[in-house]
Write a protein that holds these residues in place. Structure first.
Motif, PDB file in Angstrom:
ATOM      1  N   ILE A   1     -58.374 -12.599 -36.214  1.00 18.05           N
ATOM      2  CA  ILE A   1     -59.485 -12.108 -36.731  1.00 18.05           C
ATOM      3  C   ILE A   1     -59.655 -12.501 -38.305  1.00 18.05           C
ATOM      4  N   GLN A   2     -60.784 -13.355 -38.546  1.00 19.01           N
ATOM      5  CA  GLN A   2     -60.730 -13.834 -39.859  1.00 19.01           C
ATOM      6  C   GLN A   2     -61.955 -13.326 -40.762  1.00 19.01           C
ATOM      7  N   ALA A   3     -61.775 -12.961 -42.151  1.00 19.92           N
ATOM      8  CA  ALA A   3     -62.459 -12.679 -43.125  1.00 19.92           C
ATOM      9  C   ALA A   3     -64.030 -13.704 -43.070  1.00 19.92           C
ATOM     10  N   THR A   4     -65.023 -12.974 -43.019  1.00 16.99           N
ATOM     11  CA  THR A   4     -66.321 -14.037 -42.944  1.00 16.99           C
ATOM     12  C   THR A   4     -66.841 -14.383 -44.299  1.00 16.99           C
ATOM     13  N   GLY A   5     -66.100 -13.653 -45.111  1.00 17.00           N
ATOM     14  CA  GLY A   5     -66.352 -14.097 -46.796  1.00 17.00           C
ATOM     15  C   GLY A   5     -65.427 -13.401 -47.625  1.00 17.00           C
ATOM     16  N   PRO A   6     -65.495 -13.900 -48.869  1.00 13.57           N
ATOM     17  CA  PRO A   6     -64.498 -13.409 -49.922  1.00 13.57           C
ATOM     18  C   PRO A   6     -64.956 -11.944 -50.181  1.00 13.57           C
ATOM     19  N   GLY A   7     -63.717 -11.231 -50.609  1.00 15.20           N
ATOM     20  CA  GLY A   7     -64.077  -9.918 -50.862  1.00 15.20           C
ATOM     21  C   GLY A   7     -62.835  -9.025 -50.984  1.00 15.20           C
ATOM     22  N   ILE A   8     -62.925  -7.750 -51.312  1.00 18.59           N
ATOM     23  CA  ILE A   8     -61.863  -7.007 -51.416  1.00 18.59           C
ATOM     24  C   ILE A   8     -61.724  -5.967 -50.100  1.00 18.59           C
ATOM     25  N   VAL A   9     -60.447  -5.767 -49.685  1.00 17.91           N
ATOM     26  CA  VAL A   9     -60.489  -4.831 -48.528  1.00 17.91           C
ATOM     27  C   VAL A   9     -60.621  -3.401 -49.001  1.00 17.91           C
ATOM     28  N   ALA A  10     -61.838  -2.862 -48.368  1.00 22.76           N
ATOM     29  CA  ALA A  10     -62.267  -1.338 -48.803  1.00 22.76           C
ATOM     30  C   ALA A  10     -61.492  -0.378 -47.895  1.00 22.76           C
ATOM     31  N   PHE A  11     -61.144  -0.552 -46.731  1.00 25.84           N
ATOM     32  CA  PHE A  11     -60.575   0.294 -45.910  1.00 25.84           C
ATOM     33  C   PHE A  11     -59.738  -0.178 -44.609  1.00 25.84           C
ATOM     34  N   THR A  12     -58.801   0.271 -44.142  1.00 31.74           N
ATOM     35  CA  THR A  12     -57.867  -0.220 -43.175  1.00 31.74           C
ATOM     36  C   THR A  12     -57.449   1.131 -42.356  1.00 31.74           C
ATOM     37  N   GLY A  13     -57.628   1.513 -41.349  1.00 31.43           N
ATOM     38  CA  GLY A  13     -56.961   2.525 -40.520  1.00 31.43           C
ATOM     39  C   GLY A  13     -57.886   2.708 -39.404  1.00 31.43           C
ATOM     40  N   ILE A  14     -57.921   3.914 -38.898  1.00 32.44           N
ATOM     41  CA  ILE A  14     -58.532   4.544 -37.558  1.00 32.44           C
ATOM     42  C   ILE A  14     -59.773   5.230 -38.027  1.00 32.44           C
ATOM     43  N   ARG A  15     -60.837   4.684 -37.309  1.00 29.02           N
ATOM     44  CA  ARG A  15     -62.229   5.248 -37.475  1.00 29.02           C
ATOM     45  C   ARG A  15     -62.504   5.709 -36.108  1.00 29.02           C
ATOM     46  N   SER A  16     -63.389   7.034 -36.050  1.00 29.18           N
ATOM     47  CA  SER A  16     -63.661   7.435 -34.733  1.00 29.18           C
ATOM     48  C   SER A  16     -64.656   6.614 -34.007  1.00 29.18           C
ATOM     49  N   GLY A  17     -64.063   6.359 -32.850  1.00 30.00           N
ATOM     50  CA  GLY A  17     -64.661   5.411 -31.920  1.00 30.00           C
ATOM     51  C   GLY A  17     -64.592   4.084 -32.205  1.00 30.00           C
ATOM     52  N   TYR A  18     -64.182   3.742 -33.399  1.00 32.20           N
ATOM     53  CA  TYR A  18     -63.749   2.197 -33.777  1.00 32.20           C
ATOM     54  C   TYR A  18     -62.292   1.729 -33.456  1.00 32.20           C
TER      55      TYR A  18
ATOM     56  N   ASP B   1     -70.172 -16.737 -51.549  1.00 30.44           N
ATOM     57  CA  ASP B   1     -69.535 -15.128 -51.549  1.00 30.44           C
ATOM     58  C   ASP B   1     -70.352 -14.287 -50.309  1.00 30.44           C
ATOM     59  N   MET B   2     -71.174 -15.174 -49.629  1.00 31.42           N
ATOM     60  CA  MET B   2     -71.665 -14.363 -48.525  1.00 31.42           C
ATOM     61  C   MET B   2     -71.075 -14.258 -47.303  1.00 31.42           C
ATOM     62  N   PRO B   3     -70.820 -13.281 -46.424  1.00 30.52           N
ATOM     63  CA  PRO B   3     -70.336 -13.528 -45.331  1.00 30.52           C
ATOM     64  C   PRO B   3     -71.066 -14.181 -44.172  1.00 30.52           C
ATOM     65  N   PHE B   4     -70.800 -15.519 -44.408  1.00 26.64           N
ATOM     66  CA  PHE B   4     -71.559 -16.335 -43.568  1.00 26.64           C
ATOM     67  C   PHE B   4     -70.937 -16.975 -42.551  1.00 26.64           C
ATOM     68  N   ALA B   5     -69.415 -16.850 -42.476  1.00 23.57           N
ATOM     69  CA  ALA B   5     -68.669 -17.498 -41.405  1.00 23.57           C
ATOM     70  C   ALA B   5     -68.462 -16.658 -40.266  1.00 23.57           C
ATOM     71  N   ARG B   6     -67.887 -17.113 -39.180  1.00 23.32           N
ATOM     72  CA  ARG B   6     -67.478 -16.520 -37.947  1.00 23.32           C
ATOM     73  C   ARG B   6     -66.447 -15.713 -38.018  1.00 23.32           C
ATOM     74  N   PRO B   7     -66.399 -14.622 -37.555  1.00 26.78           N
ATOM     75  CA  PRO B   7     -65.066 -13.703 -37.711  1.00 26.78           C
ATOM     76  C   PRO B   7     -63.922 -13.941 -36.713  1.00 26.78           C
ATOM     77  N   THR B   8     -64.386 -14.967 -35.614  1.00 23.85           N
ATOM     78  CA  THR B   8     -63.300 -15.304 -34.920  1.00 23.85           C
ATOM     79  C   THR B   8     -63.656 -16.956 -34.474  1.00 23.85           C
ATOM     80  N   ALA B   9     -62.483 -17.570 -33.962  1.00 21.40           N
ATOM     81  CA  ALA B   9     -62.879 -19.157 -33.680  1.00 21.40           C
ATOM     82  C   ALA B   9     -62.555 -19.256 -32.325  1.00 21.40           C
ATOM     83  N   ASN B  10     -63.351 -20.040 -31.281  1.00 18.85           N
ATOM     84  CA  ASN B  10     -63.145 -20.291 -30.005  1.00 18.85           C
ATOM     85  C   ASN B  10     -63.352 -19.040 -29.164  1.00 18.85           C
ATOM     86  N   THR B  11     -64.249 -18.261 -29.584  1.00 18.02           N
ATOM     87  CA  THR B  11     -64.766 -17.118 -28.809  1.00 18.02           C
ATOM     88  C   THR B  11     -65.814 -16.868 -28.357  1.00 18.02           C
ATOM     89  N   SER B  12     -66.255 -16.137 -27.197  1.00 17.54           N
ATOM     90  CA  SER B  12     -67.713 -16.135 -26.922  1.00 17.54           C
ATOM     91  C   SER B  12     -68.104 -14.612 -27.150  1.00 17.54           C
TER      92      SER B  12
END
Length: 384
Positions: free
Chosen positions: A290-307, A247-258
């Motif tokens: 872009i992949q989820a690094t661990g199981p969970g529930i999506v809490a937010f999607t959208g535009i964040r300032s600067g992000y 249940d921990m976010p221990f995986a990589r968010p992308t594959a074959n990227t530096s």
């Protein structure tokens, strides 16, 4: 106004007007260094010194964290070696006592049978543990290939094999539990906080906290029962932590990227001044998955300032991950996602100078270094 005048006089006294004369080719040239020019040069030198100090401090912090993990690994390895040496000494002592003993064959056979029953329970509890079969098969094979013809000698050899099998199971269980616990510590997490509430672990051999009670139930000597119980406890704890690691976010968010930028203080690409960077950057091409690094529930999607386009996932237990500067978003708030599930595509939205993923890990409202979670994930895989 008086204070301003005093400050101005102090600066003039500290940086008085200076004249520099340079003689070259029979000619004399004069240069005047005014107070303002000297102050500007001093500011540049002070800024450079501050920048070097901040960078040096950041490097020292990273080196100290890495060396701390190495020291802990060495400490656990030394403990394991001492533990194996102690078990071998116990085995040698048991063999010597067995050779010197003059007890009847019936009593020895009865003891062997009871120990077999205890070992059967332990091996049943260890069944399915990754790597258990590979660790225990050599000891089991030695017990099955006894070539002695004398029945009493064969019983003695089986008893010795039981000791060796218990030593192998005990060593395997302890090393596996230590490795999983170390993986959690590398991520900055407390292993005990992720065990079942109240410390309740499963397994028939660890229900009794008193080794003497277990020895009475199994009808074996107390030392043997204590070693069986210790191995069962380590296996059960390792299994519980391994389940929690899923249940921990221990995986990589992308594959074959530096990785293009790390966590901590760095030079801001826009202001060119030192600034704190709260995550890791991974570079790639537009729409890289872009992949989820661990199981969970999506809490937010959208535009964040600067992000820019951002996805945030709540993993429970105070853990949250953030994926920013996305080109596209493929999930919705409230949706449950699995580890490795595609969330969206890499982009360059928001405050970004190029296509990349900005990845953050938060624990109880504070940003953590994601590289520690990635390394912990690698250790969990090694433990498996």
């Amino acid at each position: 106004m008086t204070r301003v005048a005093r400050l101005r006089r102090s600066l003039v006294e500290l940086f008085p007007e200076r004249h520099l004369y340079v003689r070259s080719g029979g000619q004399m040239k004069a240069f005047m260094l005014s107070t303002s020019k000297q102050m500007a040069a001093a500011s540049v030198v002070a800024g450079a010194a501050l920048w070097m100090g901040v960078c040096t401090a950041a490097m020292l912090v990273n080196l100290l964290s890495a060396s701390s993990a190495d020291r802990e690994i060495a400490h656990i390895k030394a403990q394991s070696e001492r533990y194996v040496a102690d078990r071998q000494a116990r085995l040698d002592s048991a063999i010597a006592q067995l050779n010197a003993a003059s007890g009847s064959g019936e009593n020895v056979a009865h003891t062997v049978e009871k120990r077999h029953a205890a070992l059967a329970l332990l091996l049943t509890d260890m069944r399915g543990a990754p790597g258990a079969a590979e660790a225990l098969t050599p000891s089991i094979n030695r017990a099955l290939t006894t070539q002695a013809t004398n029945p009493q000698r064969r019983v003695e050899l089986v008893r010795i094999s039981q000791e060796q099998l218990l030593d192998a199971a005990d060593t395997f269980a302890k090393s596996r539990a230590d490795r999983v616990r170390l993986a959690f510590r590398m991520a900055g997490l407390t292993p005990s906080a992720y065990l079942p509430r109240g410390g309740a672990l499963g397994g028939p051999l660890i229900e009794s906290k008193d080794p003497r009670a277990l020895a009475a139930v199994l009808d074996v000597d107390e030392d043997f029962a204590q070693r069986v119980q210790r191995a069962a406890t380590d296996v059960s704890e390792a299994r519980a932590l391994s389940d929690a690691a899923l249940d921990m976010p221990f995986a990589r968010p992308t594959a074959n990227t530096s990785q293009s930028s790390g966590f901590g203080v760095r030079r801001d690409p826009f202001t060119r001044r030192p600034a704190f960077h709260s995550g890791l950057d991974f570079s790639g091409v537009v729409s890289t998955p872009i992949q989820a690094t661990g199981p969970g529930i999506v809490a937010f999607t959208g535009i964040r300032s600067g992000y820019g386009k951002t996805i945030e996932i709540d993993h429970g237990r105070g853990l949250k991950t953030r994926y920013a500067h996305l080109q596209s978003i493929g999930v919705r708030p409230g949706q449950r996602v699995a580890v490795g599930q595609r969330l969206g595509g890499m982009g360059s939205t928001g405050r970004s100078t190029g296509t990349h993923l900005h990845y953050e890990v938060w624990v109880n409202g504070r940003a953590q270094n994601p590289i520690r979670f990635l390394r912990a994930g690698e250790y969990v895989l090694q433990a498996e």
